[in-house]
Design a protein around this motif. Structure first.
Motif, PDB file in Angstrom:
ATOM      1  N   UNK A  38       0.849  -1.184   0.000  1.00  0.00           N
ATOM      2  CA  UNK A  38       0.000   0.000   0.000  1.00  0.00           C
ATOM      3  C   UNK A  38       0.883   1.232   0.000  1.00  0.00           C
ATOM      4  N   UNK A  39       0.452   2.192  -0.744  1.00  0.00           N
ATOM      5  CA  UNK A  39       1.221   3.424  -0.736  1.00  0.00           C
ATOM      6  C   UNK A  39       0.683   4.376   0.338  1.00  0.00           C
ATOM      7  N   UNK A  40       1.407   5.438   0.590  1.00  0.00           N
ATOM      8  CA  UNK A  40       1.064   6.361   1.679  1.00  0.00           C
ATOM      9  C   UNK A  40      -0.265   7.069   1.415  1.00  0.00           C
ATOM     10  N   UNK A  41      -0.560   7.387   0.171  1.00  0.00           N
ATOM     11  CA  UNK A  41      -1.799   8.087  -0.177  1.00  0.00           C
ATOM     12  C   UNK A  41      -3.039   7.269   0.168  1.00  0.00           C
TER      13      UNK A  41
ATOM     14  N   UNK B 291      -3.169   4.852   2.364  1.00  0.00           N
ATOM     15  CA  UNK B 291      -3.236   4.697   3.815  1.00  0.00           C
ATOM     16  C   UNK B 291      -3.816   5.944   4.469  1.00  0.00           C
ATOM     17  N   UNK B 292      -3.446   7.107   3.957  1.00  0.00           N
ATOM     18  CA  UNK B 292      -3.983   8.364   4.489  1.00  0.00           C
ATOM     19  C   UNK B 292      -5.483   8.444   4.229  1.00  0.00           C
ATOM     20  N   UNK B 293      -5.924   8.033   3.048  1.00  0.00           N
ATOM     21  CA  UNK B 293      -7.341   8.071   2.713  1.00  0.00           C
ATOM     22  C   UNK B 293      -8.123   7.113   3.611  1.00  0.00           C
ATOM     23  N   UNK B 294      -7.583   5.915   3.827  1.00  0.00           N
ATOM     24  CA  UNK B 294      -8.252   4.945   4.689  1.00  0.00           C
ATOM     25  C   UNK B 294      -8.323   5.465   6.121  1.00  0.00           C
ATOM     26  N   UNK B 295      -7.271   6.113   6.580  1.00  0.00           N
ATOM     27  CA  UNK B 295      -7.265   6.688   7.923  1.00  0.00           C
ATOM     28  C   UNK B 295      -8.283   7.813   8.051  1.00  0.00           C
ATOM     29  N   UNK B 296      -8.401   8.638   7.020  1.00  0.00           N
ATOM     30  CA  UNK B 296      -9.362   9.740   7.047  1.00  0.00           C
ATOM     31  C   UNK B 296     -10.794   9.211   7.071  1.00  0.00           C
ATOM     32  N   UNK B 297     -11.061   8.186   6.310  1.00  0.00           N
ATOM     33  CA  UNK B 297     -12.403   7.592   6.287  1.00  0.00           C
ATOM     34  C   UNK B 297     -12.733   6.972   7.641  1.00  0.00           C
TER      35      UNK B 297
END
Length: 89
Positions: free
Chosen positions: A1-4, A6-12
């Motif tokens: 997984x790339x950082x982008x 992971x950030x989107x999943x964390x935000x959701x």
């Protein structure tokens, strides 16, 4: 997984958990004592609003009377005398 991603999943995940944390609990039915206390609080609030309204009206009346006193009964501004120009030497 790339950082982008992971950030989107964390935000959701944060958005969903924040929504659940702010959910309201149902209001418990009021018994007679609580209803009486709420009614008493309502009466006190109405009396305070009436008192505040009367104080505001009194202050406005004083302001109008002061304005009329300072500016004449007609409400026109008092005449201001113009300063005389200095004599040329």
């Amino acid at each position: 997984m790339n950082i982008g991603s992971m950030m989107a999943a964390g935000a959701i995940a944060f958005a969903l958990s924040a929504g659940m944390a702010q959910a309201k609990l149902p209001v418990a039915p009021m018994d007679d004592a609580a209803k009486a206390k709420a009614a008493e609080a309502g009466v006190k609030k109405a009396e305070a609003a009436k008192k505040d309204s009367a104080a505001l009206a009194k202050a406005q009346d004083r302001a109008v009377e002061r304005y009329k006193k300072e500016h004449g009964k007609g409400g026109a501004a008092p005449e201001v005398k113009a300063a005389k120009p200095a004599a040329k030497k």
